[in-house]
Design an enzyme around this catalytic site. Structure first.
Site, PDB file in Angstrom:
ATOM      1  N   TRP A  99       0.819  -1.204   0.000  1.00  0.00           N
ATOM      2  CA  TRP A  99       0.000   0.000   0.000  1.00  0.00           C
ATOM      3  C   TRP A  99       0.856   1.258   0.000  1.00  0.00           C
ATOM      4  O   TRP A  99       0.508   2.250  -0.646  1.00  0.00           O
ATOM      5  CB  TRP A  99      -0.970  -0.025   1.180  1.00  0.00           C
ATOM      6  CG  TRP A  99      -1.786  -1.283   1.156  1.00  0.00           C
ATOM      7  CD1 TRP A  99      -1.737  -2.328   2.032  1.00  0.00           C
ATOM      8  CD2 TRP A  99      -2.720  -1.670   0.144  1.00  0.00           C
ATOM      9  NE1 TRP A  99      -2.585  -3.323   1.632  1.00  0.00           N
ATOM     10  CE2 TRP A  99      -3.212  -2.955   0.494  1.00  0.00           C
ATOM     11  CE3 TRP A  99      -3.204  -1.060  -1.014  1.00  0.00           C
ATOM     12  CZ2 TRP A  99      -4.151  -3.634  -0.280  1.00  0.00           C
ATOM     13  CZ3 TRP A  99      -4.141  -1.733  -1.782  1.00  0.00           C
ATOM     14  CH2 TRP A  99      -4.602  -2.998  -1.423  1.00  0.00           C
ATOM     15  N   ASP A 173      -1.073   6.797   6.514  1.00  0.00           N
ATOM     16  CA  ASP A 173      -2.133   5.860   6.186  1.00  0.00           C
ATOM     17  C   ASP A 173      -2.290   4.952   7.402  1.00  0.00           C
ATOM     18  O   ASP A 173      -1.419   4.122   7.687  1.00  0.00           O
ATOM     19  CB  ASP A 173      -1.753   5.058   4.941  1.00  0.00           C
ATOM     20  CG  ASP A 173      -2.777   3.982   4.573  1.00  0.00           C
ATOM     21  OD1 ASP A 173      -3.735   3.772   5.344  1.00  0.00           O
ATOM     22  OD2 ASP A 173      -2.601   3.341   3.525  1.00  0.00           O
ATOM     23  N   LYS A 197     -11.402  -1.983   8.702  1.00  0.00           N
ATOM     24  CA  LYS A 197     -10.590  -2.802   9.607  1.00  0.00           C
ATOM     25  C   LYS A 197     -11.066  -2.614  11.048  1.00  0.00           C
ATOM     26  O   LYS A 197     -11.504  -3.547  11.692  1.00  0.00           O
ATOM     27  CB  LYS A 197      -9.114  -2.410   9.515  1.00  0.00           C
ATOM     28  CG  LYS A 197      -8.579  -2.166   8.119  1.00  0.00           C
ATOM     29  CD  LYS A 197      -8.361  -3.430   7.337  1.00  0.00           C
ATOM     30  CE  LYS A 197      -7.656  -3.134   6.031  1.00  0.00           C
ATOM     31  NZ  LYS A 197      -7.427  -4.316   5.196  1.00  0.00           N
TER      32      LYS A 197
END
Length: 362
Positions: A99, A173, A197
Protein backbone atom coordinates in the site's frame (compact mmCIF):
# COMPACT_ATOMS: atom_id res chain seq x y z
CA UNK A 1 -20.34 -24.25 15.45
CA UNK A 2 -19.09 -20.85 16.57
CA UNK A 3 -17.00 -19.04 13.98
CA UNK A 4 -14.16 -16.60 14.59
CA UNK A 5 -13.48 -13.94 11.96
CA UNK A 6 -9.77 -13.35 11.38
CA UNK A 7 -10.20 -11.73 7.95
CA UNK A 8 -7.85 -8.85 7.18
CA UNK A 9 -10.63 -6.69 5.75
CA UNK A 10 -13.49 -6.26 5.41
CA UNK A 11 -13.10 -7.55 8.90
CA UNK A 12 -14.73 -8.31 12.21
CA UNK A 13 -17.08 -5.77 13.78
CA UNK A 14 -18.46 -5.65 17.32
CA UNK A 15 -21.51 -7.88 17.58
CA UNK A 16 -23.66 -5.10 19.01
CA UNK A 17 -22.73 -2.84 16.09
CA UNK A 18 -23.77 -5.53 13.61
CA UNK A 19 -27.06 -6.01 15.44
CA UNK A 20 -27.81 -2.29 15.67
CA UNK A 21 -26.93 -1.78 12.02
CA UNK A 22 -29.19 -4.66 11.04
CA UNK A 23 -32.03 -3.11 13.00
CA UNK A 24 -31.49 0.19 11.18
CA UNK A 25 -31.65 -1.62 7.85
CA UNK A 26 -35.16 -2.69 8.75
CA UNK A 27 -36.26 0.54 10.44
CA UNK A 28 -34.02 3.54 11.05
CA UNK A 29 -34.77 5.13 14.43
CA UNK A 30 -38.48 4.41 14.21
CA UNK A 31 -38.93 6.44 11.03
CA UNK A 32 -40.53 3.55 9.19
CA UNK A 33 -37.79 3.62 6.56
CA UNK A 34 -34.63 1.59 6.12
CA UNK A 35 -31.28 3.34 6.48
CA UNK A 36 -30.66 2.01 2.98
CA UNK A 37 -33.32 4.31 1.58
CA UNK A 38 -33.37 7.42 3.76
CA UNK A 39 -32.20 10.76 2.40
CA UNK A 40 -28.80 11.81 3.67
CA UNK A 41 -30.30 15.30 3.88
CA UNK A 42 -33.01 14.12 6.25
CA UNK A 43 -32.99 15.92 9.58
CA UNK A 44 -32.61 12.64 11.43
CA UNK A 45 -29.40 11.64 9.61
CA UNK A 46 -27.36 14.80 10.16
CA UNK A 47 -27.00 13.96 13.89
CA UNK A 48 -25.33 10.68 12.86
CA UNK A 49 -22.59 12.53 10.99
CA UNK A 50 -22.21 15.08 13.77
CA UNK A 51 -21.90 12.39 16.43
CA UNK A 52 -19.42 10.35 14.39
CA UNK A 53 -17.18 13.41 14.01
CA UNK A 54 -17.51 14.35 17.68
CA UNK A 55 -16.76 10.81 18.88
CA UNK A 56 -13.75 10.48 16.56
CA UNK A 57 -12.34 13.69 18.01
CA UNK A 58 -13.08 12.58 21.56
CA UNK A 59 -11.81 8.99 21.59
CA UNK A 60 -8.76 9.71 19.40
CA UNK A 61 -7.92 12.91 21.31
CA UNK A 62 -7.89 15.13 18.22
CA UNK A 63 -6.99 18.72 19.20
CA UNK A 64 -8.50 21.95 17.95
CA UNK A 65 -7.36 23.03 14.51
CA UNK A 66 -8.07 19.65 12.91
CA UNK A 67 -11.07 18.61 10.83
CA UNK A 68 -12.56 15.12 10.57
CA UNK A 69 -14.34 14.16 7.36
CA UNK A 70 -15.82 10.94 6.01
CA UNK A 71 -15.65 10.23 2.27
CA UNK A 72 -16.02 7.41 -0.23
CA UNK A 73 -13.30 6.01 -2.46
CA UNK A 74 -11.29 4.08 0.10
CA UNK A 75 -7.68 4.71 1.07
CA UNK A 76 -6.71 4.20 -2.57
CA UNK A 77 -8.39 7.49 -3.54
CA UNK A 78 -6.38 9.18 -0.79
CA UNK A 79 -3.19 8.06 -2.52
CA UNK A 80 -3.91 10.77 -5.10
CA UNK A 81 -5.88 13.24 -2.95
CA UNK A 82 -2.93 13.67 -0.60
CA UNK A 83 -0.46 14.86 -3.26
CA UNK A 84 -3.21 16.78 -5.07
CA UNK A 85 -3.80 18.87 -1.94
CA UNK A 86 -0.38 18.94 -0.29
CA UNK A 87 2.40 18.43 -2.85
CA UNK A 88 3.76 21.52 -4.57
CA UNK A 89 7.06 20.12 -5.80
CA UNK A 90 8.37 17.27 -3.65
CA UNK A 91 7.22 14.54 -1.27
CA UNK A 92 8.92 11.72 0.61
CA UNK A 93 7.68 8.18 1.26
CA UNK A 94 8.75 5.32 3.52
CA UNK A 95 8.08 2.14 1.55
CA UNK A 96 7.04 -0.64 3.92
CA UNK A 97 4.70 -2.67 1.74
CA UNK A 98 2.20 -2.91 -1.09
CA UNK A 99 0.00 0.00 0.00
CA UNK A 100 2.91 2.35 0.64
CA UNK A 101 4.23 1.45 -2.82
CA UNK A 102 0.86 2.23 -4.40
CA UNK A 103 0.70 5.57 -2.60
CA UNK A 104 4.21 6.43 -3.81
CA UNK A 105 3.27 5.56 -7.39
CA UNK A 106 0.39 8.05 -7.35
CA UNK A 107 2.54 10.81 -5.87
CA UNK A 108 4.99 10.53 -8.75
CA UNK A 109 2.33 11.99 -11.01
CA UNK A 110 2.45 15.30 -9.11
CA UNK A 111 6.17 16.02 -8.91
CA UNK A 112 9.28 14.55 -7.33
CA UNK A 113 8.34 11.70 -4.98
CA UNK A 114 11.34 10.35 -3.07
CA UNK A 115 11.50 6.87 -1.57
CA UNK A 116 13.60 7.47 1.55
CA UNK A 117 13.89 3.77 2.40
CA UNK A 118 12.38 0.39 1.57
CA UNK A 119 12.39 -3.14 2.96
CA UNK A 120 11.26 -4.65 -0.36
CA UNK A 121 14.48 -6.66 -0.71
CA UNK A 122 13.53 -8.52 2.50
CA UNK A 123 9.90 -8.98 1.40
CA UNK A 124 8.87 -6.17 3.76
CA UNK A 125 9.52 -8.25 6.88
CA UNK A 126 10.89 -5.24 8.77
CA UNK A 127 10.53 -1.46 8.90
CA UNK A 128 13.67 0.49 7.91
CA UNK A 129 15.21 3.06 10.24
CA UNK A 130 18.37 4.07 8.38
CA UNK A 131 17.16 7.07 6.39
CA UNK A 132 16.74 10.82 6.46
CA UNK A 133 13.66 12.86 5.62
CA UNK A 134 14.44 15.60 3.06
CA UNK A 135 13.58 18.86 4.78
CA UNK A 136 12.49 20.46 1.50
CA UNK A 137 9.68 17.89 1.08
CA UNK A 138 6.12 19.17 1.25
CA UNK A 139 5.22 16.12 3.34
CA UNK A 140 6.53 12.75 4.54
CA UNK A 141 4.21 9.75 4.11
CA UNK A 142 4.19 6.62 6.26
CA UNK A 143 1.98 3.53 6.50
CA UNK A 144 1.65 2.69 10.17
CA UNK A 145 0.56 -0.95 9.81
CA UNK A 146 1.08 -3.39 6.95
CA UNK A 147 -1.68 -5.97 6.77
CA UNK A 148 -0.04 -8.21 4.17
CA UNK A 149 3.35 -8.57 5.87
CA UNK A 150 2.38 -8.25 9.53
CA UNK A 151 4.57 -5.29 10.43
CA UNK A 152 3.62 -2.17 12.37
CA UNK A 153 5.40 0.99 13.41
CA UNK A 154 6.03 0.59 17.13
CA UNK A 155 5.70 3.53 19.50
CA UNK A 156 9.51 3.75 19.60
CA UNK A 157 9.77 3.91 15.81
CA UNK A 158 7.02 6.50 15.66
CA UNK A 159 8.99 8.62 18.10
CA UNK A 160 12.02 8.25 15.82
CA UNK A 161 9.93 9.37 12.85
CA UNK A 162 8.71 12.42 14.76
CA UNK A 163 12.37 13.42 15.23
CA UNK A 164 13.40 12.61 11.67
CA UNK A 165 10.60 14.59 10.04
CA UNK A 166 11.76 17.87 11.56
CA UNK A 167 9.51 20.57 10.19
CA UNK A 168 8.09 18.44 7.40
CA UNK A 169 4.35 17.66 7.49
CA UNK A 170 3.73 14.03 8.45
CA UNK A 171 1.02 12.11 6.57
CA UNK A 172 -0.06 8.63 7.67
CA UNK A 173 -2.13 5.86 6.19
CA UNK A 174 -3.66 4.31 9.33
CA UNK A 175 -6.19 2.12 7.58
CA UNK A 176 -5.50 -0.98 9.65
CA UNK A 177 -4.45 0.24 13.10
CA UNK A 178 -6.43 3.44 13.63
CA UNK A 179 -8.05 3.60 17.07
CA UNK A 180 -6.05 0.57 18.25
CA UNK A 181 -3.74 2.70 20.43
CA UNK A 182 -3.25 6.31 21.45
CA UNK A 183 -1.04 8.45 19.21
CA UNK A 184 0.13 12.06 19.36
CA UNK A 185 -2.14 13.61 16.72
CA UNK A 186 -0.24 16.92 16.92
CA UNK A 187 2.70 15.24 15.15
CA UNK A 188 0.59 14.70 12.02
CA UNK A 189 -0.68 16.98 9.32
CA UNK A 190 -3.03 14.39 7.85
CA UNK A 191 -4.19 10.88 8.77
CA UNK A 192 -6.42 8.78 6.53
CA UNK A 193 -7.63 5.26 6.07
CA UNK A 194 -10.26 2.89 4.83
CA UNK A 195 -12.66 2.11 7.67
CA UNK A 196 -13.10 -1.61 6.98
CA UNK A 197 -10.59 -2.80 9.61
CA UNK A 198 -11.27 -1.11 12.93
CA UNK A 199 -14.15 1.26 12.25
CA UNK A 200 -16.93 0.25 9.86
CA UNK A 201 -17.96 -1.88 6.90
CA UNK A 202 -16.23 -1.12 3.61
CA UNK A 203 -17.40 2.00 1.83
CA UNK A 204 -16.37 4.90 4.03
CA UNK A 205 -12.96 6.53 4.50
CA UNK A 206 -11.88 8.74 7.38
CA UNK A 207 -9.59 11.77 7.04
CA UNK A 208 -8.15 13.77 9.92
CA UNK A 209 -6.46 16.90 8.62
CA UNK A 210 -4.80 19.94 10.14
CA UNK A 211 -6.69 22.86 8.66
CA UNK A 212 -3.70 25.15 8.25
CA UNK A 213 -1.86 22.86 5.82
CA UNK A 214 -4.59 23.15 3.17
CA UNK A 215 -4.81 25.73 0.39
CA UNK A 216 -1.03 25.99 -0.07
CA UNK A 217 -0.56 24.42 -3.52
CA UNK A 218 -0.71 26.51 -6.68
CA UNK A 219 -2.43 23.89 -8.87
CA UNK A 220 -6.13 23.78 -9.55
CA UNK A 221 -7.77 21.03 -7.47
CA UNK A 222 -11.00 19.53 -8.83
CA UNK A 223 -13.89 20.30 -6.51
CA UNK A 224 -14.48 16.70 -5.42
CA UNK A 225 -10.78 16.15 -4.70
CA UNK A 226 -10.31 19.25 -2.57
CA UNK A 227 -10.41 18.49 1.16
CA UNK A 228 -11.77 21.97 1.80
CA UNK A 229 -14.88 21.13 -0.20
CA UNK A 230 -15.75 18.33 2.19
CA UNK A 231 -14.76 20.21 5.33
CA UNK A 232 -17.02 23.08 4.31
CA UNK A 233 -19.78 20.62 3.42
CA UNK A 234 -19.48 18.66 6.64
CA UNK A 235 -18.84 15.39 4.74
CA UNK A 236 -22.17 16.01 2.98
CA UNK A 237 -21.10 17.81 -0.21
CA UNK A 238 -22.43 14.84 -2.15
CA UNK A 239 -24.26 11.72 -1.00
CA UNK A 240 -22.09 10.04 1.64
CA UNK A 241 -21.90 6.27 2.21
CA UNK A 242 -24.82 6.37 4.63
CA UNK A 243 -24.87 2.84 6.05
CA UNK A 244 -21.12 2.46 6.73
CA UNK A 245 -21.03 5.95 8.20
CA UNK A 246 -23.82 4.97 10.60
CA UNK A 247 -21.91 1.80 11.54
CA UNK A 248 -18.79 3.90 12.13
CA UNK A 249 -20.73 6.04 14.59
CA UNK A 250 -21.95 2.92 16.39
CA UNK A 251 -18.42 1.50 16.53
CA UNK A 252 -17.12 4.74 18.02
CA UNK A 253 -19.87 4.57 20.63
CA UNK A 254 -18.82 0.99 21.40
CA UNK A 255 -15.16 1.98 21.64
CA UNK A 256 -15.92 4.85 24.03
CA UNK A 257 -18.12 2.61 26.19
CA UNK A 258 -15.30 0.07 26.41
CA UNK A 259 -12.60 2.44 27.62
CA UNK A 260 -11.49 4.18 24.42
CA UNK A 261 -8.18 3.68 22.64
CA UNK A 262 -6.29 3.32 25.91
CA UNK A 263 -8.26 0.22 26.93
CA UNK A 264 -8.23 -1.05 23.33
CA UNK A 265 -4.43 -0.93 23.31
CA UNK A 266 -4.23 -3.05 26.46
CA UNK A 267 -6.56 -5.63 24.96
CA UNK A 268 -4.64 -5.62 21.68
CA UNK A 269 -1.29 -6.11 23.44
CA UNK A 270 -2.71 -9.09 25.36
CA UNK A 271 -4.26 -10.67 22.25
CA UNK A 272 -1.11 -10.33 20.14
CA UNK A 273 1.13 -11.61 22.95
CA UNK A 274 -1.05 -14.71 23.35
CA UNK A 275 -0.85 -15.64 19.67
CA UNK A 276 2.82 -14.75 19.16
CA UNK A 277 3.76 -16.83 22.22
CA UNK A 278 1.95 -19.79 20.68
CA UNK A 279 3.71 -19.34 17.34
CA UNK A 280 7.14 -18.82 18.90
CA UNK A 281 6.80 -22.04 20.91
CA UNK A 282 5.36 -24.02 18.01
CA UNK A 283 7.24 -26.96 16.55
CA UNK A 284 5.77 -26.44 13.07
CA UNK A 285 5.05 -22.70 12.69
CA UNK A 286 7.25 -19.61 12.61
CA UNK A 287 6.41 -15.90 12.45
CA UNK A 288 7.45 -13.95 9.37
CA UNK A 289 7.94 -10.38 10.64
CA UNK A 290 11.03 -9.28 12.54
CA UNK A 291 10.20 -9.35 16.24
CA UNK A 292 10.77 -5.61 16.79
CA UNK A 293 8.31 -4.75 14.01
CA UNK A 294 5.57 -7.30 14.68
CA UNK A 295 2.05 -6.03 14.18
CA UNK A 296 -0.55 -6.27 16.91
CA UNK A 297 -3.25 -6.14 14.26
CA UNK A 298 -2.11 -8.74 11.71
CA UNK A 299 -0.15 -11.78 12.88
CA UNK A 300 1.53 -13.50 9.94
CA UNK A 301 3.08 -16.95 10.21
CA UNK A 302 4.17 -19.82 7.98
CA UNK A 303 4.99 -23.49 8.31
CA UNK A 304 8.63 -24.36 8.90
CA UNK A 305 10.35 -25.75 5.76
CA UNK A 306 10.10 -29.36 6.85
CA UNK A 307 6.32 -29.03 7.31
CA UNK A 308 5.43 -27.17 4.10
CA UNK A 309 3.36 -30.06 2.78
CA UNK A 310 0.87 -29.49 5.64
CA UNK A 311 -0.33 -26.13 4.29
CA UNK A 312 -3.67 -27.26 2.89
CA UNK A 313 -4.22 -29.74 5.67
CA UNK A 314 -3.89 -27.16 8.45
CA UNK A 315 -6.07 -24.67 6.63
CA UNK A 316 -8.79 -27.33 6.29
CA UNK A 317 -8.37 -28.31 9.95
CA UNK A 318 -8.66 -24.70 11.15
CA UNK A 319 -11.64 -23.95 8.91
CA UNK A 320 -13.48 -26.99 10.21
CA UNK A 321 -13.03 -25.59 13.73
CA UNK A 322 -14.52 -22.22 12.88
CA UNK A 323 -11.35 -20.23 12.13
CA UNK A 324 -12.37 -17.96 9.24
CA UNK A 325 -9.97 -15.94 7.09
CA UNK A 326 -6.66 -17.35 8.36
CA UNK A 327 -5.10 -17.89 4.93
CA UNK A 328 -2.21 -15.50 4.27
CA UNK A 329 -2.21 -12.99 1.44
CA UNK A 330 -1.49 -14.59 -1.92
CA UNK A 331 1.76 -12.62 -2.29
CA UNK A 332 3.32 -14.11 0.86
CA UNK A 333 1.38 -17.33 1.48
CA UNK A 334 1.19 -19.01 4.85
CA UNK A 335 -1.34 -17.82 7.38
CA UNK A 336 -2.57 -14.55 8.85
CA UNK A 337 -4.78 -13.80 11.84
CA UNK A 338 -6.13 -10.26 12.06
CA UNK A 339 -6.74 -9.15 15.64
CA UNK A 340 -8.56 -5.86 15.22
CA UNK A 341 -10.31 -4.11 18.10
CA UNK A 342 -13.48 -6.18 17.83
CA UNK A 343 -11.66 -9.52 18.05
CA UNK A 344 -11.99 -10.92 21.55
CA UNK A 345 -9.34 -12.61 23.65
CA UNK A 346 -11.62 -15.67 23.56
CA UNK A 347 -11.36 -15.72 19.78
CA UNK A 348 -7.57 -15.59 19.91
CA UNK A 349 -7.54 -18.35 22.52
CA UNK A 350 -9.69 -20.46 20.20
CA UNK A 351 -7.09 -20.09 17.44
CA UNK A 352 -4.27 -20.92 19.86
CA UNK A 353 -6.15 -24.03 20.99
CA UNK A 354 -6.69 -24.98 17.35
CA UNK A 355 -2.97 -24.68 16.57
CA UNK A 356 -2.01 -26.76 19.60
CA UNK A 357 -4.62 -29.39 18.84
CA UNK A 358 -3.28 -29.71 15.31
CA UNK A 359 0.28 -30.12 16.55
CA UNK A 360 -0.74 -32.84 19.03
CA UNK A 361 -2.19 -34.95 16.27
CA UNK A 362 1.01 -34.95 14.20
Amino acid sequence: MKKYNFNAGPSILPQEVIRQTAEAVMDFQGEGLSILEISHRAKYFQPVVDEAVALMKEVFHIPDGYSVIFLGGGASLQFCMVPYNLMEKKSAYLNTGVWAKKALKEAKGFGEAVEVASSADANFTFIPTDYEVPQDADYFHITTNNTIYGTELSDAKLQDIYKKKGGVTLVADMSSDVLSRPIDIKQYGLIYGGAQKNLAPAGVTFIIVKDEILGKVSRHIPTMLDYRTHIDGGSMFNTPPVLPLYSAMLTLRWLKKNGGVEAAEKRNIAKAALLYECIDSSKIFIGTAKEADRSRMNVCFVLKPEYQDLQDDFFKFATERGMVGVKGHRSVGGFRASLYNAMTIEGVQALVDCIKEYERKL
